[in-house]
Design a protein around this motif. Structure first.
Motif, PDB file in Angstrom:
ATOM      1  N   ILE A   8      12.640  13.746   3.453  1.00 13.88           N
ATOM      2  CA  ILE A   8      13.490  12.584   3.182  1.00 13.88           C
ATOM      3  C   ILE A   8      13.172  11.463   4.164  1.00 13.88           C
ATOM      4  O   ILE A   8      13.013  10.296   3.771  1.00 13.88           O
ATOM      5  N   SER A   9      13.081  11.818   5.447  1.00 12.13           N
ATOM      6  CA  SER A   9      12.737  10.819   6.460  1.00 12.13           C
ATOM      7  C   SER A   9      11.368  10.212   6.182  1.00 12.13           C
ATOM      8  O   SER A   9      11.168   8.996   6.309  1.00 12.13           O
ATOM      9  N   LYS A  10      10.436  11.069   5.755  1.00 13.81           N
ATOM     10  CA  LYS A  10       9.076  10.598   5.448  1.00 13.81           C
ATOM     11  C   LYS A  10       9.105   9.647   4.253  1.00 13.81           C
ATOM     12  O   LYS A  10       8.412   8.611   4.249  1.00 13.81           O
ATOM     13  N   ALA A  11       9.911   9.983   3.242  1.00 12.50           N
ATOM     14  CA  ALA A  11       9.993   9.136   2.050  1.00 12.50           C
ATOM     15  C   ALA A  11      10.556   7.764   2.397  1.00 12.50           C
ATOM     16  O   ALA A  11      10.057   6.730   1.943  1.00 12.50           O
ATOM     17  N   LEU A  12      11.615   7.752   3.219  1.00 17.51           N
ATOM     18  CA  LEU A  12      12.220   6.479   3.603  1.00 17.51           C
ATOM     19  C   LEU A  12      11.282   5.668   4.494  1.00 17.51           C
ATOM     20  O   LEU A  12      11.205   4.439   4.374  1.00 17.51           O
ATOM     21  N   SER A  13      10.560   6.361   5.383  1.00 20.59           N
ATOM     22  CA  SER A  13       9.598   5.661   6.248  1.00 20.59           C
ATOM     23  C   SER A  13       8.475   5.046   5.420  1.00 20.59           C
ATOM     24  O   SER A  13       8.022   3.931   5.698  1.00 20.59           O
ATOM     25  N   ALA A  14       8.044   5.786   4.393  1.00 16.99           N
ATOM     26  CA  ALA A  14       6.966   5.286   3.542  1.00 16.99           C
ATOM     27  C   ALA A  14       7.389   4.041   2.777  1.00 16.99           C
ATOM     28  O   ALA A  14       6.555   3.202   2.425  1.00 16.99           O
ATOM     29  N   CYS A  15       8.699   3.912   2.556  1.00 18.45           N
ATOM     30  CA  CYS A  15       9.217   2.768   1.796  1.00 18.45           C
ATOM     31  C   CYS A  15       9.717   1.641   2.700  1.00 18.45           C
ATOM     32  O   CYS A  15      10.212   0.634   2.197  1.00 18.45           O
ATOM     33  N   ARG A  16       9.597   1.827   4.023  1.00 16.71           N
ATOM     34  CA  ARG A  16      10.161   0.828   4.945  1.00 16.71           C
ATOM     35  C   ARG A  16       9.530  -0.549   4.738  1.00 16.71           C
ATOM     36  O   ARG A  16      10.222  -1.568   4.651  1.00 16.71           O
ATOM     37  N   SER A  17       8.199  -0.591   4.648  1.00 17.98           N
ATOM     38  CA  SER A  17       7.526  -1.882   4.483  1.00 17.98           C
ATOM     39  C   SER A  17       7.920  -2.527   3.154  1.00 17.98           C
ATOM     40  O   SER A  17       8.072  -3.757   3.071  1.00 17.98           O
ATOM     41  N   ARG A  77      11.185  -8.958  -6.556  1.00 18.23           N
ATOM     42  CA  ARG A  77      12.126  -8.094  -5.834  1.00 18.23           C
ATOM     43  C   ARG A  77      12.518  -6.893  -6.682  1.00 18.23           C
ATOM     44  O   ARG A  77      12.570  -5.756  -6.194  1.00 18.23           O
ATOM     45  N   ARG A  78      12.797  -7.136  -7.960  1.00 19.94           N
ATOM     46  CA  ARG A  78      13.155  -6.035  -8.855  1.00 19.94           C
ATOM     47  C   ARG A  78      12.002  -5.044  -8.994  1.00 19.94           C
ATOM     48  O   ARG A  78      12.204  -3.819  -9.000  1.00 19.94           O
ATOM     49  N   MET A  79      10.789  -5.561  -9.118  1.00 25.18           N
ATOM     50  CA  MET A  79       9.627  -4.678  -9.256  1.00 25.18           C
ATOM     51  C   MET A  79       9.433  -3.828  -8.009  1.00 25.18           C
ATOM     52  O   MET A  79       9.118  -2.631  -8.095  1.00 25.18           O
ATOM     53  N   ILE A  80       9.638  -4.433  -6.833  1.00 20.16           N
ATOM     54  CA  ILE A  80       9.481  -3.686  -5.585  1.00 20.16           C
ATOM     55  C   ILE A  80      10.523  -2.585  -5.484  1.00 20.16           C
ATOM     56  O   ILE A  80      10.211  -1.431  -5.144  1.00 20.16           O
ATOM     57  N   LEU A  81      11.782  -2.911  -5.809  1.00 20.89           N
ATOM     58  CA  LEU A  81      12.845  -1.908  -5.728  1.00 20.89           C
ATOM     59  C   LEU A  81      12.607  -0.785  -6.746  1.00 20.89           C
ATOM     60  O   LEU A  81      12.889   0.388  -6.457  1.00 20.89           O
ATOM     61  N   THR A  82      12.092  -1.150  -7.915  1.00 23.09           N
ATOM     62  CA  THR A  82      11.774  -0.120  -8.912  1.00 23.09           C
ATOM     63  C   THR A  82      10.707   0.823  -8.390  1.00 23.09           C
ATOM     64  O   THR A  82      10.809   2.051  -8.533  1.00 23.09           O
ATOM     65  N   ARG A  83       9.698   0.274  -7.749  1.00 26.08           N
ATOM     66  CA  ARG A  83       8.622   1.110  -7.212  1.00 26.08           C
ATOM     67  C   ARG A  83       9.082   1.928  -6.007  1.00 26.08           C
ATOM     68  O   ARG A  83       8.585   3.037  -5.786  1.00 26.08           O
ATOM     69  N   ILE A  84      10.022   1.409  -5.250  1.00 25.32           N
ATOM     70  CA  ILE A  84      10.605   2.194  -4.155  1.00 25.32           C
ATOM     71  C   ILE A  84      11.312   3.416  -4.725  1.00 25.32           C
ATOM     72  O   ILE A  84      11.154   4.543  -4.233  1.00 25.32           O
TER      73      ILE A  84
END
Length: 570
Positions: A8-17, A77-84
């Motif tokens: 979970i931490s890794k997933a959130l870190s990967a999405c930080r940028s 912004r929507r596309m980025i959040l969808t990909r996150i």
């Protein structure tokens, strides 16, 4: 930290940028949202006073460009959040399903709640609430702009923001508990429904439909009640927040008009202040309406963090191919809440290529022993060794190749017969599938099926009978290169032909130096194994060569027979 929590931490870190980029786009969006108030300000205070058509055209063109940029940034912004959201599910989906497939220490299976929680997180990230949260971070900037337009208007807007923030806190306080209870009851109701659907045949045959619906309905009714309580409270607070915002808009316009009349403000500045303050308060009000989704997402995140994941087998070393020597050393198994152990101090050894029959009355612990041997349960004490190495230290993927297991309750997977024999491997060698079927003696059975090896098996195992499923599962146990095969009552649903095929399979396995441990309630198999292990009340009461144990059983039966005859004569 558990492996899954690390994921979970890794997933959130990967999405930080990506989150930072979404935040940057949110900043651009909120700055461009000032286009309309600035345009109105310029039109009222500049164009209308000067009457310049050229100025109006330039302002309109600039506003159009700004609003086009706003739309582009909103899409990005929507596309980025969808990909996150997609990335979070991609990273966590496999590990969560793998953890769900493992048995818990109490012997129960996992469930699909982890996958539902991931879906809940993804829906939250891709939904409307996260953009509102980004926008809410910039609300103080809007309030500051209103203050610069006129301090009195800024003070009035700040009061409205504080009141809406209080509404948000009240909403959190009043709805968190019922929403949490609603989620708990809802999950329990769904678990009940899934269990009863899984056993639909029994439910229908025994006339249990009304009782099943009633059991589900009790928890579902509680879930709906708590959801309604939360919904009612949220409705009051949402209505109050809208009332506050609209009153504030009227107050700003009214006070702004008063300032315009007294020449302390222009009409354009009044309109701009009203629109900007509305923009400042909209995210706060929207967050109140989306609070339910926020609570559910947080609960899903919390459950995922608490999801117990056993150490990853990938960390284990790849060991040499085992010969099949099985050693059980002082094995014990306890279930929390029970005083007596299910297994107590079990010890025995089996050499490569030997066959052992485990016998004993019901609840002797035979099936639990089988699950411990294959590593499906963690022992409370002692260990199981394969070629001298603790079964827990084997790489599970490597061990699976050299291990065969047929549980007491046979389940086949939806797919073809060949896929089931091949353990659902996509790249399985056809020759090995046929070899496993031949070793298990099911070639004739498969040839009589409508489409042979390509016959599709349904979720409930149709069109196979109970005995046919058991024999296909036997072939699955011998697929690949097994060195140790554990069979839990493999003859339970077999007819005479199937039993004879099983006996031949055990004999052929012995010739191939495959170690076989078979749990049975029938005496037929006992004459065809090398050793017999007798169990009672979770303990080994006898273990030895076949003829020795059979002789002891015959003597014991003879003694009991004499005692019966004496009591009958008396």
């Amino acid at each position: 930290m558990h492996q899954l929590e690390h994921k979970i931490s890794k997933a959130l870190s990967a999405c930080r940028s990506a989150f930072l980029l979404a935040g940057a786009f949110s900043l651009c969006i909120n700055l461009l949202m000032l286009t309309v108030p600035i345009y109105l300000f310029q039109v009222f205070d500049r164009v209308l006073l000067s009457g310049s058509i050229d100025t109006l055209l330039v302002l309109s063109l600039g506003a159009l460009i700004a609003l086009t940029s706003l739309a582009v940034f909103e899409v990005l912004r929507r596309m980025i959040l969808t990909r996150i959201g997609v990335r979070i599910e991609t990273i966590l989906g496999g590990p969560v399903l793998a953890a769900s497939l493992k048995l818990k220490p109490d012997g129960n299976h996992g469930n699909l709640q982890g996958l539902r929680d991931i879906n809940q997180l993804r829906s939250f990230v891709t939904g409307p609430v996260v953009p509102l949260m980004f926008d809410a971070l910039l609300s103080p900037v809007y309030l500051l702009i209103v203050y610069f337009i006129h301090p009195m208007l800024g003070a009035l807007a700040l009061i409205g923001a504080v009141l809406l923030f209080c509404c948000a806190l009240a909403n959190q306080k009043l709805t968190s508990k019922p929403l949490r209870q609603s989620g708990l009851y809802s999950r329990r109701a769904m678990s009940t429904a899934e269990n009863h659907i899984r056993n639909a045949e029994i439910v229908h045959a025994l006339g249990m439909t009304a009782d099943s619906v009633s059991l589900w309905g009790k928890d579902n009714a509680l879930a709906l009640h708590e959801s309604a309580v939360a919904g009612d409270r949220s409705a009051y607070i949402t209505a109050a927040s809208k009332f506050i915002r609209l009153v504030l808009q009227i107050g700003l316009l009214g006070w702004g008009a008063y300032l315009v009349i007294n020449n302390q403000l222009t009409a354009g500045m009044m309109m701009a202040a009203s629109i900007i303050s509305g923009r400042a308060l909209a995210p706060v009000e929207g967050s109140i309406e989306g609070w339910r989704n926020t609570v559910f997402a947080w609960q899903a995140y919390t459950r995922l963090k608490e999801f117990v994941d056993w150490p990853a087998s990938d960390d284990a070393l790849t060991l040499p191919v085992p010969a099949g020597q099985l050693v059980v050393e002082k094995l014990s198994f306890y279930v929390q809440g029970q005083q007596e152990p299910i297994l107590s101090n079990i010890s025995f050894a089996v050499e490569p290529g030997e066959s052992v029959a485990i016998i004993g009355p019901t609840a002797a612990g035979k099936s639990t022993l089988a699950r411990l041997i294959v590593g499906g349960l963690p022992p409370s004490a002692g260990c199981v060794r394969l070629d001298g190495m603790d079964i827990r230290n084997w790489n599970r993927e490597q061990l699976g190749v050299h291990l065969g297991y047929q549980p007491q309750n046979v389940e086949l997977f939806p797919g073809s017969v060949s896929q089931n024999i091949a353990r659902m491997k996509e790249d399985a060698d056809d020759g090995k599938i046929v070899e496993a079927a031949r070793l298990a003696g099911v070639e004739e059975l498969i040839s009589n099926l409508p489409n042979g090896y390509q016959t599709v098996i349904g979720i409930d195992g149709a069109p196979l009978s109970g005995g046919q499923k058991q024999r296909i599962a036997l072939a699955r146990s011998f697929f690949g290169d097994p060195k140790l095969v554990i069979l839990d009552e493999p003859d339970a649903n077999l007819d005479e032909q199937g039993t004879q095929a099983l006996i031949k399979t055990i004999a052929d396995a012995s010739e191939r130096k495959i170690t076989v441990v078979a749990i049975t309630q029938r005496a037929t198999l006992l004459r065809y194994v090398d050793k017999i292990l007798m169990m009672r009340d979770g303990q080994v009461i006898a273990f030895g060569e076949r003829d020795e144990i059979l002789s002891r059983l015959m003597n014991a039966n003879a003694v009991r027979g004499k005692r019966k005859r004496k009591r009958g004569a008396a």
